[in-house]
Motif scaffolding. Structure first.
Motif: not given
Length: 292
Positions: A98, A121-122, A124, A227-230, A262, A264, A290-291
């Motif tokens: 993360n 993994r995630r 930000v 990975a998903p991005v915030l 991906n 948000t 988010f995490l």
């Protein structure tokens, strides 16, 4: 009361690097990397606001905070990628991480996540917009400006007291409370040989980079992120100072966001560029949602 932190020094590519830790060893890790002329302690208020069981790890970049200053007259952006890779391999070599970055740190993590997508993994990104696009015809003037700056010694201004450092922080960010400014001042500065309080940043960081910002190379990295991005922006950001007129820059930023597969995107109210100082409770809530 602040969540207590502990300091550790490790060798990162030959540079004695300060790493700050909060939370329980063995808990899920969040790596946080700071921006230009900032330090790892900058994330203290966000850590204080986390409700879950986390181990937060935040380094001081080379030439900032308590990390050593290599004997250079210019800092190269790719070195942050190399340093980050070494730090992540040291603390979490086998599992995806993360990873959070603010401002300059947000730009670093965006490039890194594209170059090493399996390691994330995630992700930000806090106001890591990048820089204005450049064109090749700007190169001669940029090289000349860099060489001119090499001829001028760079210095960090000294302040008589820690209260003066805190006031300087509040001048840049009027939303910063007295208590938070006082906390940051003691981590953001140290006494110099003249007995003044000087910012913990190598003055060489103030020199312009001779290299142009190649936005399409950056976008190639963003497109490679799996990975998903915030993505978090602040309503009262001052990014328009370096990104250009708001209307034009907004179009360009939205174009860049379109390269993330991906993402948000969130807008944080009542906050400026230092949103982790202005609304740490709201940011911590966003993070944990988010995490987890």
């Amino acid at each position: 009361m602040h969540t207590p932190s502990r300091s550790e020094f490790i060798d990162v590519r030959g540079v004695r690097t300060h790493v700050r830790h909060w939370g329980r060893e063995g808990a899920p890790k969040i790596f946080m990397v700071h921006g230009w002329m900032d330090v790892s302690a900058s994330f203290q208020f966000v850590v204080d606001s986390l409700r879950g069981d986390w181990h937060v790890i935040a380094p001081d970049w080379r030439g900032f905070g308590l990390t050593a200053r290599p004997p250079v007259d210019t800092y190269w952006f790719v070195d942050y990628l190399g340093d980050l890779d070494a730090i992540l391999r040291h603390y979490q070599p086998d599992e995806p991480v993360n990873l959070l970055g603010h401002s300059m740190g947000g730009n670093v993590v965006g490039l890194y996540a594209g170059a090493r997508p399996a390691r994330i993994r995630r992700l930000v990104n806090l106001e890591g917009f990048g820089m204005p696009s450049t064109t090749p015809d700007q190169a001669p003037r940029r090289y000349a400006k860099w060489m001119d700056e090499l001829l001028v010694p760079q210095e960090m201004r000294g302040y008589p007291t820690l209260d003066d450092v805190a006031a300087r922080l509040q001048k840049t960010n009027p939303r910063l409370t007295d208590a938070r400014a006082a906390f940051l001042a003691q981590h953001w500065s140290a006494r110099n040989e003249r007995g003044e309080w000087a910012i913990l940043g190598d003055p060489a960081h103030k020199r312009i980079s001779p290299l142009l910002y190649h936005v399409e190379e950056v976008m190639a990295c963003w497109r490679a992120i799996t990975a998903p991005v915030l993505w978090v922006e602040a309503t009262h950001t001052n990014m328009w100072l370096w990104m250009g007129p708001k209307e034009e820059a907004r179009v360009e930023i939205d174009r860049r966001l379109g390269h993330l597969a991906n993402v948000t995107a969130k807008m944080m109210d009542n906050a400026g560029h230092m949103l982790h100082h202005d609304q740490p409770e709201e940011l911590a809530r966003m993070l944990e949602e988010f995490l987890t």
